[in-house]
Every structure is written in C-alpha cells, then in structure tokens.
Design an enzyme around this catalytic site. Structure first.
Site, short mmCIF file in Angstrom:
data_model
loop_
_atom_site.label_atom_id
_atom_site.label_comp_id
_atom_site.label_asym_id
_atom_site.label_seq_id
_atom_site.Cartn_x
_atom_site.Cartn_y
_atom_site.Cartn_z
N HIS A 21 0.83 -1.22 0.00
CA HIS A 21 0.00 0.00 0.00
C HIS A 21 0.86 1.27 0.00
O HIS A 21 0.66 2.16 -0.83
CB HIS A 21 -0.90 -0.02 1.24
N GLU A 22 1.82 1.32 0.91
CA GLU A 22 2.65 2.52 1.02
C GLU A 22 3.59 2.66 -0.19
O GLU A 22 3.92 3.77 -0.60
CB GLU A 22 3.46 2.49 2.31
N HIS A 25 1.82 4.69 -2.82
CA HIS A 25 1.97 6.13 -2.60
C HIS A 25 3.37 6.60 -2.97
O HIS A 25 3.55 7.61 -3.66
CB HIS A 25 1.72 6.46 -1.12
#
Length: 448
Positions: A21-22, A25
């Site tokens: 997920h990170e 980003h």
C-alpha cells in the site's frame, strides 16, 4: 502455540499489505517528483532504520498496525524557495489525486497478481456437492437434493465451496436466492430458495447451516488420526492409527455409533477392542466427562476422514494468460462482493456482528497458513482487496477522505479550508474508532 502462530502470520500478512500500500503512494510520488522524507512500515519506536542515497528514511517500526509515507509538505514543513517544486502541496491537483489514490489501487492490483500466482501454482478444490438437507429448513422443499452440485448462484459460476460461501453471503436481506444445480445424472435444474428476509449471523451458525444443508464430506473412518495428550484415550493406551472395533463386546459399523456409545457413558470403565498393526488389542479405558457438557462421556480422539471420490475433486493449473485472466476475474468478484456487503451493512441487511477486527484477521492468517501456501495467498488477496476498498471510503482520515477533498477542490476551483479539513478529520477518526471498537468487541465475544 496457536496464538503465537496466529500473531506471527498476522504480522507477516499485514506487513506485506502495508508495504504494498505505502509503496503505491511512494512510487507515484517519486514519478511526480515529490521529495520523500520517510517510508515507514508500522508505527512507534523504529526497530530498523536506514537512510537511502536520496535522504529518505526507511523504517520498520514496533507496532505493525499500518504505515505511512511522509512527504515534504508546506502545510507542516518549512519549505525553502528552492524546494517548492518538491513539496506535495505545490503539485497540480491531478498529481496529488494520483499519489493518494495509488495506495488503495495498488492493493487491488496486488490481489490480481496474488490470484494469478495461485492459478499458475495450481490448486486442488472440492466441487460444491450437497451432503444432507435438513427437514423443515429454508432449502428443504426448494428442490435441492442430496448429491446435487451447485454450479451457479444468481448467474455467478460456483466452482468450489469458497465461491458458494461468497455468493450466499451477498443474498443476506434478500427475499429469494436463485441457484442452478446439476445432479449425479447430469440433469440441470434452476431453483429458487425463499429467504424471507434471512440475515447472516456469524455468531449463531454457518451460512450453510442457516440455510439448512451441509456440504458433502467423506464419512469418518474408525481409525484414529489424533489421540489427545492427557486424555482418557492416552491414559488408556490408545495410539495413533488404532482402529476401534468394539466396546464391551458391542461392535460398530461407523464412527457415529462409537460417538453415541461414548457420549452415553460418562465416567464408565470399559474394555475397548482395537486393531493395531493387524493385531487385536484389548485395552481398559475409563471415559471422561465432556469439557462442554458434563452429562456426556469423553474419550479424546479424532478419526481419519475417508478418501474423497475422484469425481468430487478438481485440479486447476493455468498458463500465464489464463492465470492473469483468472486473477482479474476473481479480484473483480471480490471487489464487487465487498461493495455489496458494505451496502448491506449500511442498510441494516447485514448485522454489525459480521464486522471482524484484528483478532479474527489474525486467526484467519494463522489458519490459512497452517493449511498451505495457496490458502494463505487466497487469504492475503481477500484482505488486500478489503484494505484497498476500505481506504477508498470517503472518511477524511482515510485516503478516500483526501480524494473527497480533492474532488471538492476540482469542482469549486479552490482547496478545502484547513479548518473544515480539521473538523472532517476529527469526525472521520471518531467514526473509524467506533467501527474498529465494534469489530474488536465482536472478536472478543467470538473468543470468550
């Protein structure tokens, strides 16, 4: 050991999904030339820290319940004139939108590749063939019979019991459920089960029990697959692979007859006749008392299950292209079902008792890992999709809340004020706290 196992695989699963997920980003922020200050997996005290050549801190922290990518941002950092172009808040709206959306979307994309890997690894699944139909149940009288295979529900193909479980769950709160079955003679029938507002309550019974049928399973043998330590069985000398032939001169045709005899004889001393490596052995055994019902006898053994008929088992192993299409199809199915379930949760068709928190997730991680790699990967794909969708919800504390503010900025031509954003974050945090509190409370009730 079970608790340690659950915690270990929970941390592994969550760390993988948070990192993915990170990274979403991080990767899009790098493409947009935003300066990254820190990439953290977990919160709290750093357990591991490394500074990269770009000056970014990579951190693995002590509390594995999330993570974050900290970017240079003029709203919280002192940004020099030279670094203005590197700050997140100075980027065009479409770039900020893409950076925030990348985290949830990469979780969903990640699920596609997990499921693709499962298709290429190959898996053995059991066809969803009905075992018994309970008299007077919702299924009884609908035309569903023992031995029928469920091939679709509501037009969606069901190849295994996992598919059946997912599709049944989506009909909670509906009046009827259409399903197509095929019998042992290959005759196909379209049937309708009247649900009458039936709702899913995970604390009372399984989906199948609530409808009134059980999946087919091979009969249990009379041969012992497990002898519990410090049990009446181990104290009496029973061993793994012993076959129970008789008790006090009574012979048995199947395992259920043995269970009935034991349950009707608490604290009774008996002579138990077993077949051990081809030799008849007689043992003096004293039944105990069942830990959950003092009126029933207890022995402390589990038998082996009989072999599955070959025609009930299917092997699935796909090439690269077919596996990718399988991953896309299965991920879309998980996405659509998740949205359906969220909608039913908001309308009250599904009870809040269905919410699960970290304890249930940890148990799911440990259980799936103990089954095997494919089961753990399936669990990982499911949680990855859920993590992606939940983060897209328009709660200000989540990625979806930021996207909501960006959408307002696009429509009005000016950013949402800091004061309004602060109020929104407080409301979002409160709502998220209530939801998480409910989920954890449900977990505790399920485990006491």
């Amino acid at each position: 050991m079970s608790i340690i196992n659950n915690i270990f695989f929970f941390v592994i699963a969550l760390s993988i999904l948070v990192a993915v997920h990170e990274w979403g980003h991080y990767y899009v922020a790098k493409l947009c030339k935003v300066k990254i200050l820190r990439f953290s997996i977990g919160f709290g005290k750093p357990l591991y820290k490394r500074v990269t050549s770009s000056g970014m801190e990579f951190v693995i922290a002590a509390i594995p319940m999330g993570g974050y990518v900290r970017m240079l941002d003029g709203r919280v950092d002192d940004v020099s004139e030279v670094q203005q172009d590197l700050a997140f808040n100075h980027k065009p709206l479409y770039q900020r939108f893409a950076i925030v959306a990348a985290g949830p979307l990469i979780n969903i994309i990640f699920a596609v590749f997990i499921l693709m890997a499962i298709g290429m690894i190959g898996q053995q699944t059991i066809k969803p063939i009905i075992g018994e139909v309970q008299a007077g149940s919702l299924v009884d009288g609908s035309g569903v019979s023992q031995g029928d295979q469920i091939i679709s529900i509501g037009g969606r193909e069901t190849n295994n019991w996992r598919d059946v479980s997912i599709e049944i769950a989506t009909y909670s709160g509906e009046q009827t459920m259409p399903l197509t079955v095929i019998d042992a003679d290959s005759r196909q029938r379209q049937l309708f089960i009247t649900l009458n507002g039936w709702k899913v309550d995970p604390d009372s019974q399984s989906l199948f029990d609530a409808l009134g049928f059980t999946p087919f399973r091979p009969a249990l043998t009379k041969t012992l697959g497990l002898v519990s330590e410090n049990s009446p069985a181990s104290d009496g000398g029973l061993q793994l692979d012993d076959e129970i032939l008789g008790i006090d001169g009574t012979t048995f045709n199947n395992w259920s007859q043995i269970v009935d005899f034991i349950e009707q004889s608490p604290k009774q001393k008996v002579k138990l006749n077993v077949l051990r490596q081809g030799t008849n052995v007689v043992l003096d055994v004293t039944f105990g008392v069942h830990p959950e019902d003092s009126t029933k006898g207890y022995l402390g053994v589990v038998p082996y299950q009989g072999a599955w008929p070959e025609e009930f088992v299917q092997e699935i192993e796909l090439g690269v292209v077919d596996a990718f299409l399988y991953g896309l199809n299965e991920t879309w199915r998980l996405v659509s079902v998740t949205f359906e379930m969220l909608g039913k949760l908001l309308t009250g068709d599904i009870s809040v008792k269905n919410l699960s928190g970290p304890i249930s997730i940890a148990q799911g991680a440990g259980t799936s890992a103990s089954v095997g790699l494919v089961a753990f990967l399936s669990f990982l794909a499911l949680i990855s999709v859920n993590l992606g969708i939940i983060n897209l919800l328009p709660l200000p504390i989540l990625d979806g809340g930021h996207l909501m503010y960006f959408t307002v900025e696009w429509l009005t031509g000016k950013p949402v004020s800091e004061a309004v954003q602060d109020i929104g974050f407080r409301i979002g945090a409160a709502l998220l706290f209530v939801v998480m509190g409910t989920a954890i409370f449900n977990d505790i009730l399920r485990n006491i």
